[in-house]
Design a protein around this motif. Structure first.
Motif, short mmCIF file in Angstrom:
data_model
loop_
_atom_site.label_atom_id
_atom_site.label_comp_id
_atom_site.label_asym_id
_atom_site.label_seq_id
_atom_site.Cartn_x
_atom_site.Cartn_y
_atom_site.Cartn_z
N GLY A 17 31.71 -1.24 -37.21
CA GLY A 17 33.00 -1.52 -36.58
C GLY A 17 32.95 -2.74 -35.69
N ALA A 18 31.88 -2.85 -34.89
CA ALA A 18 31.73 -4.01 -34.01
C ALA A 18 31.57 -5.30 -34.81
N LEU A 19 30.86 -5.23 -35.94
CA LEU A 19 30.69 -6.41 -36.78
C LEU A 19 32.02 -6.88 -37.36
N VAL A 20 32.89 -5.94 -37.70
CA VAL A 20 34.23 -6.32 -38.15
C VAL A 20 34.95 -7.06 -37.04
N GLY A 21 34.76 -6.59 -35.81
CA GLY A 21 35.37 -7.29 -34.67
C GLY A 21 34.87 -8.71 -34.54
N VAL A 33 36.65 -1.30 -29.17
CA VAL A 33 37.67 -0.42 -29.74
C VAL A 33 37.37 -0.13 -31.21
N LEU A 34 37.09 -1.19 -31.98
CA LEU A 34 36.79 -0.99 -33.40
C LEU A 34 35.51 -0.18 -33.59
N ALA A 35 34.50 -0.43 -32.75
CA ALA A 35 33.26 0.33 -32.86
C ALA A 35 33.50 1.81 -32.59
N SER A 36 34.26 2.12 -31.55
CA SER A 36 34.52 3.51 -31.17
C SER A 36 35.39 4.21 -32.20
N VAL A 37 36.41 3.51 -32.67
CA VAL A 37 37.31 4.11 -33.66
C VAL A 37 36.57 4.39 -34.96
N ARG A 131 39.77 1.79 -38.54
CA ARG A 131 39.22 0.46 -38.25
C ARG A 131 39.91 -0.61 -39.09
N ASP A 132 40.05 -0.33 -40.38
CA ASP A 132 40.66 -1.31 -41.28
C ASP A 132 42.13 -1.56 -40.92
N MET A 133 42.84 -0.49 -40.56
CA MET A 133 44.24 -0.65 -40.18
C MET A 133 44.37 -1.49 -38.91
N LEU A 134 43.50 -1.24 -37.93
CA LEU A 134 43.56 -2.00 -36.69
C LEU A 134 43.17 -3.46 -36.88
N SER A 135 42.28 -3.71 -37.84
CA SER A 135 41.82 -5.09 -38.06
C SER A 135 42.60 -5.81 -39.15
#
Length: 204
Positions: A17-21, A33-37, A131-135
């Motif tokens: 998740g953090a890497l996507v960020g 946020v992405l890592a936690s979600v 994660r995908d929806m948020l990003s």
């Protein structure tokens, strides 16, 4: 032992998740946020559906682990990216563990085998979907070109079948988790993909 494995799975999912960020050029807050979600979303959804208090809201480890993963990626993301093949192995292990444990918890709570399988898949891939929806990406569950949801579904199905056959305990959980893990690793190794509709070509 189960909680330790759970935290390992949470850590690996949080790394992804953090890497996507990082790829989305988010700041450290967005990365956290992405890592936690990604790490906790599936389990929280499962527990809310089962009407139980999510572990993430009373266990400090479930909060600290995603934040630790965020710090690691924030400072050393090029190095984390280089060891992604190893991370992917742990990610597959987390997928297998989460789908098996999620299905078992649903069965113990009294859900039918079919609904338990659905909840097991939700546990395994729910965080990734959020994660995908948020990003701003197409959720993996809707576009399973990485063959991610299918192994979770088959692992959950095996867990449900074993439970119905009165085979409970860690051996059943391990068998279902290993199946999902093996399918996911095989998908990465041999580039397996879920089929598209007839006549539809995959985008570049």
């Amino acid at each position: 032992m189960t909680q330790v494995l759970d935290l390992v799975g949470i850590f690996v999912f949080a790394l992804s998740g953090a890497l996507v960020g990082v790829r989305r050029r988010l700041d450290v807050v967005g990365m956290a946020v992405l890592a936690s979600v990604t790490a906790l979303g599936g389990g929280i959804l499962r527990d809310l559906i089962l009407n139980v208090r999510p572990a993430a809201f009373f266990s400090v480890g479930y909060v600290v682990v995603p934040l630790a993963a965020t710090v690691i990626v924030f400072f050393w993301h090029p190095h984390v990216q280089r060891v992604m093949p190893v991370v992917n192995v742990f990610d597959a292990a987390g997928l297998g563990l989460f789908c098996a444990v999620g299905t078992e918890k649903a069965l113990v709570a009294g859900l039918s085998p079919l609904h338990s399988v659905l909840l097991g898949v939700t546990t395994a891939v729910g965080g990734g979907v959020l994660r995908d929806m948020l990003s701003g990406q197409i959720p993996v569950l809707l576009y399973d070109r990485q063959f991610y949801a299918v192994p979770a579904m088959l692992g959950s199905a095996v867990m449900a079948v074993l439970y119905v056959l009165d085979l409970h305990g860690w051996t059943a959980t391990l068998a279902a988790a290993v199946l999902a893990f093996g399918l996911r690793i095989a998908a990465v190794r041999f580039r397996l993909r879920a089929p598209l509709a007839r006549g539809v070509t995959a985008p570049d």
